[in-house]
Design a protein around this motif. Structure first.
Motif, PDB file in Angstrom:
ATOM      1  N   ASN A  14       4.843  -9.567  29.153  1.00 41.32           N
ATOM      2  CA  ASN A  14       3.932 -10.485  28.465  1.00 41.32           C
ATOM      3  C   ASN A  14       4.273 -10.506  26.981  1.00 41.32           C
ATOM      4  O   ASN A  14       4.496  -9.462  26.379  1.00 41.32           O
ATOM      5  CB  ASN A  14       2.479 -10.044  28.674  1.00 41.32           C
ATOM      6  N   THR A  16       3.353 -11.744  22.993  1.00 42.81           N
ATOM      7  CA  THR A  16       2.356 -12.215  22.034  1.00 42.81           C
ATOM      8  C   THR A  16       3.052 -12.510  20.717  1.00 42.81           C
ATOM      9  O   THR A  16       4.013 -11.850  20.339  1.00 42.81           O
ATOM     10  CB  THR A  16       1.229 -11.185  21.799  1.00 42.81           C
ATOM     11  N   PRO A  21      -1.379 -14.731  22.826  1.00 39.92           N
ATOM     12  CA  PRO A  21      -0.464 -14.689  23.973  1.00 39.92           C
ATOM     13  C   PRO A  21       0.368 -15.960  24.084  1.00 39.92           C
ATOM     14  O   PRO A  21      -0.132 -17.067  23.877  1.00 39.92           O
ATOM     15  CB  PRO A  21      -1.398 -14.544  25.166  1.00 39.92           C
ATOM     16  N   THR A  23       1.903 -18.534  26.386  1.00 42.07           N
ATOM     17  CA  THR A  23       1.510 -18.946  27.731  1.00 42.07           C
ATOM     18  C   THR A  23       2.584 -19.728  28.473  1.00 42.07           C
ATOM     19  O   THR A  23       2.461 -19.941  29.674  1.00 42.07           O
ATOM     20  CB  THR A  23       0.236 -19.804  27.671  1.00 42.07           C
ATOM     21  N   LYS A  24       3.608 -20.176  27.765  1.00 40.48           N
ATOM     22  CA  LYS A  24       4.626 -21.004  28.401  1.00 40.48           C
ATOM     23  C   LYS A  24       5.944 -20.856  27.649  1.00 40.48           C
ATOM     24  O   LYS A  24       5.950 -20.645  26.443  1.00 40.48           O
ATOM     25  CB  LYS A  24       4.177 -22.458  28.368  1.00 40.48           C
ATOM     26  N   THR A  35       4.358 -21.267  33.822  1.00 38.25           N
ATOM     27  CA  THR A  35       3.632 -20.337  32.955  1.00 38.25           C
ATOM     28  C   THR A  35       4.053 -18.881  33.193  1.00 38.25           C
ATOM     29  O   THR A  35       3.402 -17.968  32.689  1.00 38.25           O
ATOM     30  CB  THR A  35       2.115 -20.459  33.178  1.00 38.25           C
ATOM     31  N   GLU A  73      -2.349 -23.610  22.773  1.00 35.54           N
ATOM     32  CA  GLU A  73      -1.579 -22.643  23.528  1.00 35.54           C
ATOM     33  C   GLU A  73      -0.334 -22.319  22.717  1.00 35.54           C
ATOM     34  O   GLU A  73       0.224 -23.202  22.066  1.00 35.54           O
ATOM     35  CB  GLU A  73      -1.120 -23.218  24.864  1.00 35.54           C
TER      36      GLU A  73
END
Length: 135
Positions: A14, A16, A21, A23-24, A35, A73
């Motif tokens: 993941n 950040t 975060p 997301t894509k 995603t 996002e």
């Protein structure tokens, strides 16, 4: 990416950026594995990346009207070096268990110039999440 300031990648992949975060992921401006950010960054070698850009995406409505509302996002757009825009990768997995349970999955990507084709599919009877994404 871990070496860039303000960017963190956890053990699950993941990402950040500045605490928000990602997301894509897009490659050369096109969606890459929907995603599933972790899969995308695991399957792209660092040496093919020309540059990266973080984009605040306010959605399709904002693209049409130019009016940005709500929280955006975070999208990571990776640009691939011209001489590296070719190749493919694939990963297949399978498993069986008791009570006639099974799980299979396949992920693949092919890139040639501006053409990019991705597939991500899962077939199982173990109530596991799966999806097919083509782009």
């Amino acid at each position: 990416m871990k070496k860039l300031p303000g960017i963190k990648v956890d053990k699950d992949g993941n990402v950040t950026n500045q605490g928000a975060p990602v997301t894509k992921i897009k490659v050369n401006g096109k969606d890459f594995f929907g995603t599933d950010v972790a899969t995308a960054i695991k399957n792209l070698p660092a040496d093919i990346i020309k540059n990266l850009q973080f984009i605040d995406d306010y959605g399709d409505q904002a693209k049409l009207t130019g009016i940005k509302t709500g929280e955006p996002e975070k999208v990571l757009n990776l640009t691939i070096q011209e001489d590296k825009k070719k190749g493919y990768f694939a990963r297949a997995q399978g498993g069986v268990g008791n009570s006639d349970r099974y799980n299979t999955s396949f992920r693949g990507n092919s890139m040639k110039g501006e053409r990019q084709l991705s597939f991500d599919g899962t077939v199982n009877n173990a109530n596991l999440r799966g999806a097919v994404v083509m782009g």
